[in-house]
Design an enzyme around this catalytic site. Structure first.
Site, PDB file in Angstrom:
ATOM      1  N   GLU A   4      26.852  -7.525  10.618  1.00  0.00           N
ATOM      2  CA  GLU A   4      27.303  -6.534  11.601  1.00  0.00           C
ATOM      3  C   GLU A   4      26.871  -6.923  13.011  1.00  0.00           C
ATOM      4  O   GLU A   4      25.797  -7.493  13.212  1.00  0.00           O
ATOM      5  CB  GLU A   4      26.685  -5.170  11.267  1.00  0.00           C
ATOM      6  CG  GLU A   4      27.388  -4.448  10.151  1.00  0.00           C
ATOM      7  CD  GLU A   4      26.717  -3.119   9.875  1.00  0.00           C
ATOM      8  OE1 GLU A   4      27.173  -2.108  10.421  1.00  0.00           O
ATOM      9  OE2 GLU A   4      25.719  -3.111   9.128  1.00  0.00           O
TER      10      GLU A   4
ATOM     11  N   HIS B 267      -2.553 -10.046   5.757  1.00  0.00           N
ATOM     12  CA  HIS B 267      -2.166  -8.629   5.885  1.00  0.00           C
ATOM     13  C   HIS B 267      -0.878  -8.609   6.701  1.00  0.00           C
ATOM     14  O   HIS B 267      -0.850  -9.154   7.802  1.00  0.00           O
ATOM     15  CB  HIS B 267      -3.191  -7.837   6.701  1.00  0.00           C
ATOM     16  CG  HIS B 267      -4.522  -7.698   6.050  1.00  0.00           C
ATOM     17  ND1 HIS B 267      -4.800  -6.691   5.160  1.00  0.00           N
ATOM     18  CD2 HIS B 267      -5.659  -8.410   6.173  1.00  0.00           C
ATOM     19  CE1 HIS B 267      -6.057  -6.797   4.762  1.00  0.00           C
ATOM     20  NE2 HIS B 267      -6.605  -7.835   5.351  1.00  0.00           N
TER      21      HIS B 267
ATOM     22  N   ASP C 111       0.800  -1.225   0.000  1.00  0.00           N
ATOM     23  CA  ASP C 111       0.000   0.000   0.000  1.00  0.00           C
ATOM     24  C   ASP C 111       0.835   1.279   0.000  1.00  0.00           C
ATOM     25  O   ASP C 111       0.329   2.338  -0.377  1.00  0.00           O
ATOM     26  CB  ASP C 111      -1.007  -0.020   1.153  1.00  0.00           C
ATOM     27  CG  ASP C 111      -2.163  -0.972   0.857  1.00  0.00           C
ATOM     28  OD1 ASP C 111      -2.318  -1.361  -0.326  1.00  0.00           O
ATOM     29  OD2 ASP C 111      -2.913  -1.318   1.782  1.00  0.00           O
TER      30      ASP C 111
ATOM     31  N   HIS D 207      -6.587 -14.179   2.638  1.00  0.00           N
ATOM     32  CA  HIS D 207      -5.383 -13.376   2.370  1.00  0.00           C
ATOM     33  C   HIS D 207      -4.650 -13.059   3.660  1.00  0.00           C
ATOM     34  O   HIS D 207      -5.194 -13.194   4.750  1.00  0.00           O
ATOM     35  CB  HIS D 207      -5.748 -12.089   1.622  1.00  0.00           C
ATOM     36  CG  HIS D 207      -6.754 -11.230   2.337  1.00  0.00           C
ATOM     37  ND1 HIS D 207      -8.110 -11.477   2.305  1.00  0.00           N
ATOM     38  CD2 HIS D 207      -6.604 -10.143   3.113  1.00  0.00           C
ATOM     39  CE1 HIS D 207      -8.744 -10.568   3.011  1.00  0.00           C
ATOM     40  NE2 HIS D 207      -7.856  -9.745   3.531  1.00  0.00           N
TER      41      HIS D 207
ATOM     42  N   HIS E  81      -6.196 -13.211   7.188  1.00  0.00           N
ATOM     43  CA  HIS E  81      -7.615 -12.849   7.129  1.00  0.00           C
ATOM     44  C   HIS E  81      -8.440 -14.055   6.700  1.00  0.00           C
ATOM     45  O   HIS E  81      -8.587 -14.327   5.514  1.00  0.00           O
ATOM     46  CB  HIS E  81      -7.840 -11.649   6.208  1.00  0.00           C
ATOM     47  CG  HIS E  81      -9.165 -10.999   6.406  1.00  0.00           C
ATOM     48  ND1 HIS E  81      -9.416  -9.702   6.068  1.00  0.00           N
ATOM     49  CD2 HIS E  81     -10.317 -11.467   6.931  1.00  0.00           C
ATOM     50  CE1 HIS E  81     -10.674  -9.416   6.367  1.00  0.00           C
ATOM     51  NE2 HIS E  81     -11.231 -10.483   6.885  1.00  0.00           N
TER      52      HIS E  81
ATOM     53  N   PHE F 268      20.364  -5.854   4.361  1.00  0.00           N
ATOM     54  CA  PHE F 268      20.671  -5.208   5.644  1.00  0.00           C
ATOM     55  C   PHE F 268      21.453  -6.165   6.549  1.00  0.00           C
ATOM     56  O   PHE F 268      22.134  -5.732   7.460  1.00  0.00           O
ATOM     57  CB  PHE F 268      19.379  -4.804   6.379  1.00  0.00           C
ATOM     58  CG  PHE F 268      18.664  -3.599   5.826  1.00  0.00           C
ATOM     59  CD1 PHE F 268      18.968  -3.076   4.578  1.00  0.00           C
ATOM     60  CD2 PHE F 268      17.673  -2.973   6.570  1.00  0.00           C
ATOM     61  CE1 PHE F 268      18.296  -1.968   4.075  1.00  0.00           C
ATOM     62  CE2 PHE F 268      16.989  -1.861   6.097  1.00  0.00           C
ATOM     63  CZ  PHE F 268      17.301  -1.359   4.834  1.00  0.00           C
TER      64      PHE F 268
ATOM     65  N   ASP G 250      16.317   3.909  21.050  1.00  0.00           N
ATOM     66  CA  ASP G 250      17.482   4.526  21.689  1.00  0.00           C
ATOM     67  C   ASP G 250      17.165   4.512  23.177  1.00  0.00           C
ATOM     68  O   ASP G 250      16.790   5.531  23.753  1.00  0.00           O
ATOM     69  CB  ASP G 250      17.685   5.973  21.201  1.00  0.00           C
ATOM     70  CG  ASP G 250      18.355   6.035  19.830  1.00  0.00           C
ATOM     71  OD1 ASP G 250      18.686   4.971  19.274  1.00  0.00           O
ATOM     72  OD2 ASP G 250      18.551   7.151  19.327  1.00  0.00           O
TER      73      ASP G 250
ATOM     74  N   TYR H 200      -9.927  -0.897   1.466  1.00  0.00           N
ATOM     75  CA  TYR H 200      -9.650  -1.128   2.874  1.00  0.00           C
ATOM     76  C   TYR H 200      -9.424   0.130   3.663  1.00  0.00           C
ATOM     77  O   TYR H 200      -8.872   1.109   3.163  1.00  0.00           O
ATOM     78  CB  TYR H 200      -8.400  -2.021   3.005  1.00  0.00           C
ATOM     79  CG  TYR H 200      -8.785  -3.398   3.464  1.00  0.00           C
ATOM     80  CD1 TYR H 200      -9.405  -4.277   2.599  1.00  0.00           C
ATOM     81  CD2 TYR H 200      -8.591  -3.778   4.778  1.00  0.00           C
ATOM     82  CE1 TYR H 200      -9.816  -5.523   3.036  1.00  0.00           C
ATOM     83  CE2 TYR H 200      -8.985  -5.020   5.206  1.00  0.00           C
ATOM     84  CZ  TYR H 200      -9.600  -5.887   4.342  1.00  0.00           C
ATOM     85  OH  TYR H 200     -10.003  -7.108   4.781  1.00  0.00           O
TER      86      TYR H 200
ATOM     87  N   ASP I 160      23.923   1.222  17.819  1.00  0.00           N
ATOM     88  CA  ASP I 160      22.663   1.920  17.572  1.00  0.00           C
ATOM     89  C   ASP I 160      21.792   0.978  16.744  1.00  0.00           C
ATOM     90  O   ASP I 160      21.986   0.859  15.535  1.00  0.00           O
ATOM     91  CB  ASP I 160      22.935   3.226  16.824  1.00  0.00           C
ATOM     92  CG  ASP I 160      21.657   4.024  16.616  1.00  0.00           C
ATOM     93  OD1 ASP I 160      20.586   3.556  17.060  1.00  0.00           O
ATOM     94  OD2 ASP I 160      21.720   5.115  16.017  1.00  0.00           O
TER      95      ASP I 160
ATOM     96  N   ASP J 290      13.271   2.425  15.830  1.00  0.00           N
ATOM     97  CA  ASP J 290      14.687   2.697  16.083  1.00  0.00           C
ATOM     98  C   ASP J 290      14.812   3.041  17.565  1.00  0.00           C
ATOM     99  O   ASP J 290      14.647   4.196  17.961  1.00  0.00           O
ATOM    100  CB  ASP J 290      15.161   3.843  15.177  1.00  0.00           C
ATOM    101  CG  ASP J 290      16.613   4.211  15.433  1.00  0.00           C
ATOM    102  OD1 ASP J 290      17.196   3.740  16.436  1.00  0.00           O
ATOM    103  OD2 ASP J 290      17.164   4.995  14.631  1.00  0.00           O
TER     104      ASP J 290
HETATM  105 CU   LIG Z   1      -8.371  -8.471   4.911  1.00  0.00          CU
END
Ligand SMILES: [Cu+2]
Ligand SMILES: *[C@@H]1O[C@H](CO)[C@@H](O)[C@H](O)[C@H]1NC(C)=O
Ligand SMILES: *[C@@H]1O[C@H](CO)[C@@H](O)[C@H](O)[C@H]1NC(C)=O
Ligand SMILES: *[C@@H]1O[C@H](CO)[C@@H](O)[C@H](O)[C@H]1NC(C)=O
Ligand SMILES: *[C@@H]1O[C@H](CO)[C@@H](O)[C@H](O)[C@H]1NC(C)=O
Ligand SMILES: *[C@@H]1O[C@H](CO)[C@@H](O)[C@H](O)[C@H]1NC(C)=O
Ligand SMILES: *[C@@H]1O[C@H](CO)[C@@H](O)[C@H](O)[C@H]1NC(C)=O
Ligand SMILES: *[C@@H]1O[C@H](CO)[C@@H](O)[C@H](O)[C@H]1NC(C)=O
Ligand SMILES: *[C@@H]1O[C@H](CO)[C@@H](O)[C@H](O)[C@H]1NC(C)=O
Length: 805
Positions: A709, A563, A423, A561, A726, A705, A572, A511, A715, A570
């Site tokens: 590391e 979702h 989306d 389906h 669903h 990603f 800290d 939706y 961080d 992030d």
């Molecule tokens: Cu749905």
């Protein structure tokens, strides 16, 4: 929001004779149960009827409650460096791009496939490495803002889509237009091949003549078989609608459309038809587009002639006819369903009767609430984003943001089998709008506008975001000591529960996703998402035997389906350097000297470890693992690492599909519950807005990603998925229900403090029976229930028109 306020005595609103809140809800021993008789006042203003009339006292002598009071203001300690670029910046960027001859841009409203034009302009995220020195005060000036722009280049040798960064802003002599490559890691930078770019209205228009030519030739058949014809969307003979499909390419060299037909109108999503066209439509030359195949009656035809032959042979027919009349999907009141006892009474409300207890700096989009503080930002693809979230002046989360709202469908038909939506690809943020006061946010909530840009105009949705504090329906904590006397306690302590919610709802086609961030008084932060709106449904094939979902109407099947809603947190926690600690409950056989009789016997133990490397991971089986983001360098009074726990909530799922061609490589972020990475300026997003049309050769690859590391004392960023499988049902008609279509997660202090953070709250009661009189002594800490008349807005208020300028 400017509201004409209507002052209404609560007694009248409640349509009963009870309550003008007692001056002190806890000032007499008969406070409990039915013994308690609140004062009544019956002469309401505005509403003439109701059993309250004539009863009790006049409310006029009460003061007006502060529940509609102005939102208290504050001044953000820092400039909001994450907020959107300004309307003036947008126009200046637009003009700068159009003045650049090398870009050779055409007005998008007049553009054709072979033109270059701006798809959209938005705000580029601000690098954390630039923000931290400013927040910490080591740098005076806030980082400069940049815009990002996606440009569709149909007019160059090898047509593509290319993204640019424009800045610094405001536009001045230093401002440059540079390719924006660094946020995309799969090798092509900001370039997306033409066939993999967003299938916008220009491309849709280019394929329409082919669709029309096929459907025109088959009009006699479609009329009889599925009850409709298609001569083009603007042609007044047309009685069918075509569906959006996605993805429409696998690797950017191909481009296809899988079109299912539906009846048009309000019921369209629930009136799919058993007729599908498959087209090949690569490149900028529509004369090369061709029909690949057609499907109906669970058969596949590679040409119009083949389908016609089957028709002529009498082999094609529908067992079920789709419903034309859309009445059954309307969300109106249905008297034929009966009436519920007492349902004509005004429903309970959560109202800020004591006045608002949070402050907002509307200019800087900064909020303070009961020790919490945070900034709001907004972007076209992602909608609302939160930054610099602190509790009691200590940092907890630097960024909390939606990354993707994906849905993948299944079914034994060309449409459902192939449907996978991202989306953000459809600019989820522009669909955030229109919250109805009193029903979607409490009466008196604070509404904030949502702003985005279309070409050189600014679109404002006045009520896009709401902020409110509400009763959470439970006390935060309580205890009753002793059971020795007539009251059943020596003392009883209880702390009122309430929380601040920041809410937005995005309606993306069929939706409606409701996104909530809820700040609790004791330092917990809850993230939840709910879904309502129309199902993307399939035609009903009895031969499916319910494997892809149940039948929900005579010719409609609710298509199963997933979702998956991906977020970035992030963390800290008390500083940027954090680790992810895993405490797993394990069973061990051990001996203990004081139980010699058992020999070895079973005990639970915590097996505590720290994650070493970046990785994707899942919740433990039956809740056996506790994940905490901890700060190794910060200890509480007991020497424990200060941390925040990641607590699973409702429906924590990841994508079911593992090897589907439609979700093969462009959405690895959806395939685990959680993931941890090291924060980098060039890894701000899990997904790219143009990834969804490139399932096998993505523009951006989340898997990259994870390059080994260390995540110890670094961080770190936590990525998490909410969502649901669903399992569709008849009760998804007319629309899916928010009550059970919900997923959530909670972040809570874990040894972050030395004790629970509700001790300082004044909204509590401490009750002790007086030994001499036997009556109850209530300690109210100076916070009494007010005696006042509630305010409500005029009933019709709460929706404002979009502003386009
Ligand atoms: Cu749905
Ligand atoms: C600019 O684009 C148009 C199509 O929009 C094209 O006809 C024209 O040749 C282009 N000009 C240059 C200099 O590339
Ligand atoms: C459809 O449009 C044509 C041409 O504009 C017009 O002559 C005709 O009356 C219209 N038909 C209907 C059913 O509206
Ligand atoms: C894309 O897919 C097509 C068809 O499967 C294949 O022929 C082509 O080599 C692929 N191209 C790339 C760049 O992967
Ligand atoms: C909050 O912390 C900052 C430093 O991080 C400090 O300068 C400020 O005085 C603190 N504010 C309060 C209200 O404690
Ligand atoms: C926006 O663009 C249109 C069409 O190019 C132009 O007429 C209008 O003046 C522009 N508006 C602004 C604010 O620059
Ligand atoms: C503990 O001992 C029992 C009985 O011998 C055995 O069934 C079980 O597997 C042992 N559990 C563990 C965790 O070793
Ligand atoms: C519950 O979790 C434990 C620890 O992971 C695991 O050994 C056990 O099999 C699980 N039980 C069930 C019923 O899933
Ligand atoms: C943000 O950081 C990246 C990676 O270091 C860099 O390439 C980019 O230019 C920075 N963006 C801005 C706006 O400074």
């Amino acid at each position: 929001m400017s509201l004409t306020r209507l002052v209404v005595a609560l007694a009248a609103m409640a349509a009963t004779h009870v309550i003008a809140a007692p001056s002190n809800g806890f000032d007499s021993p008969d406070v409990f149960g039915s013994m308690h008789k609140p004062r009544s006042c019956g002469k309401g203003k505005g509403h003439g009827k109701g059993p309250g009339k004539g009863h009790g006292k006049d409310c006029d002598h009460f003061q007006t409650c502060d529940n509609y009071g102005d939102t208290p203001t504050t001044t953000a300690p820092k400039e909001n460096v994450w907020g959107p670029i300004t309307p003036a910046d947008n126009v200046a960027v637009w003009n700068l791009l159009h003045a650049d001859e090398s870009l050779n841009l055409t007005d998008p409203s007049k553009a054709v496939l072979t033109d270059n034009y701006v798809f959209w302009i938005d705000t580029l995220h601000t690098n954390k490495s630039d923000v931290l020195p400013y927040l910490q005060g080591t740098v005076e000036e806030p980082p400069r803002k940049y815009a990002r722009a996606i440009i569709f280049r149909g007019g160059i040798e090898e047509p593509d889509s290319k993204e640019f960064m424009i800045g610094p802003l405001p536009v001045g002599p230093e401002t440059t237009i540079e390719p924006l490559d660094y946020i995309f890691n799969a090798g092509r930078g900001g370039v997306v091949p033409f066939n993999g770019r967003v299938f916008d209205s220009v491309r849709a228009a280019a394929t329409e003549p082919l669709i029309v030519s096929v459907m025109e030739e088959l009009a006699d058949i479609t009329e009889k078989l599925i009850g409709g014809v298609f001569y083009g969307e603007q042609d007044n003979r047309t009685t069918l609608a075509i569906t959006p499909d996605s993805p429409m390419s696998f690797n950017g060299t191909d481009s296809y459309r899988t079109i299912m037909f539906r009846y048009p109108g309000i019921a369209t999503y629930l009136t799919p038809l058993d007729f599908y066209l498959m087209l090949d439509c690569p490149g900028t030359d529509p004369s090369a587009y061709k029909l690949k195949g057609l499907a109906t009656n669970s058969r596949y035809f590679t040409s119009i002639a083949e389908l016609r032959a089957a028709w002529d042979a009498g082999e094609l027919k529908e067992d079920y006819q789709q419903v034309r009349n859309p009445d059954w999907v309307l969300m109106n009141h249905r008297p034929e369903m009966g009436k519920r006892d007492l349902d004509d009474r005004f429903a309970p409300q959560s109202l800020e009767v004591g006045g608002k207890r949070y402050r907002v700096d509307k200019e800087q989009q900064y909020v303070e609430y009961m020790g919490w503080s945070f900034y709001l930002a907004f972007s076209r693809p992602l909608g609302l984003t939160l930054y610099d979230i602190k509790f009691k002046n200590e940092s907890v989360i630097y960024e909390l943001s939606l990354q993707e709202a994906a849905a993948q469908y299944t079914g034994r038909n060309p449409k459902a089998a192939a449907t996978m939506y991202h989306d953000t690809h459809f600019s989820l943020g522009v669909d955030v709008a229109t919250l109805v006061e009193g029903f979607e946010c409490p009466y008196g909530a604070t509404f904030l506008p949502v702003i985005f840009y279309t070409a050189n105009t600014t679109v404002t949705h006045p009520n896009g975001i709401c902020i409110f504090e509400s009763d959470i329906g439970i006390p935060i904590s309580r205890h009753r000591n002793g059971v020795v006397n007539e009251y059943g306690f020596d003392n009883l302590a209880t702390v009122k529960g309430s929380a601040l919610t920041v809410r937005s709802i995005a309606t993306i086609g069929n939706y409606d996703y409701m996104f909530d961030y809820q700040f609790h008084l004791e330092g917990s932060l809850e993230v939840s998402v709910r879904a309502s709106g129309y199902l993307m449904s399939s035609f009903y094939y009895p031969a499916d035997k319910g494997k892809y979902g149940p039948r929900v109407q005579v010719a409609t099947q609710g298509a199963l389906h997933d979702h998956i809603i991906t977020y970035k947190a992030d963390f800290d926690v008390a500083g940027t350097k954090n680790s992810l600690e895993v405490s797993e409950i394990v069973l061990v056989n051990q001996t203990q000297p004081w139980f010699p009789g058992f020999g070895t016997f079973e005990q639970m133990e915590l097996d505590i470890s720290t994650m070493e490397k970046e990785q994707q991971f899942n919740w433990g089986e039956n809740g056996s693992k506790m994940y905490c983001i901890v700060n190794e360098n910060e200890r509480n009074a007991w020497g424990e690492k200060r941390g925040y726990r990641i607590i699973p909530g409702k429906s924590n799922v990841h994508l079911s599909a593992k090897n589907s061609p439609f979700s093969l490589r462009q959405m690895p972020f959806a395939k685990s519950h959680l993931a941890v990475t090291v924060q980098h300026d060039n890894e701000p997003y899990a997904n790219s807005v143009q990834n969804s049309e490139l399932p096998s050769t993505p523009q951006h690859d989340f898997l990259k990603f994870f390059d080994g590391e260390s995540v110890e004392d670094e961080d770190i960023v936590l990525w998490f998925n909410l969502g649901m499988h669903h399992f569709t049902r008849s009760e998804d008609v007319p629309v899916t229900l928010f009550t059970d279509a919900v997923s959530s997660i909670m972040f809570s202090p874990q040894n972050f403090f030395d004790r629970a953070q509700d001790g300082d709250l004044l909204n509590r009661r401490y009750v002790v029976p007086n030994e001499e009189t036997g009556e109850l002594d209530f300690e109210a800490y100076g916070v009494e229930a007010p005696t006042c008349k509630l305010q409500f807005p005029e009933p019709v208020l709460g929706i404002e028109k979009y502003i386009i300028e």
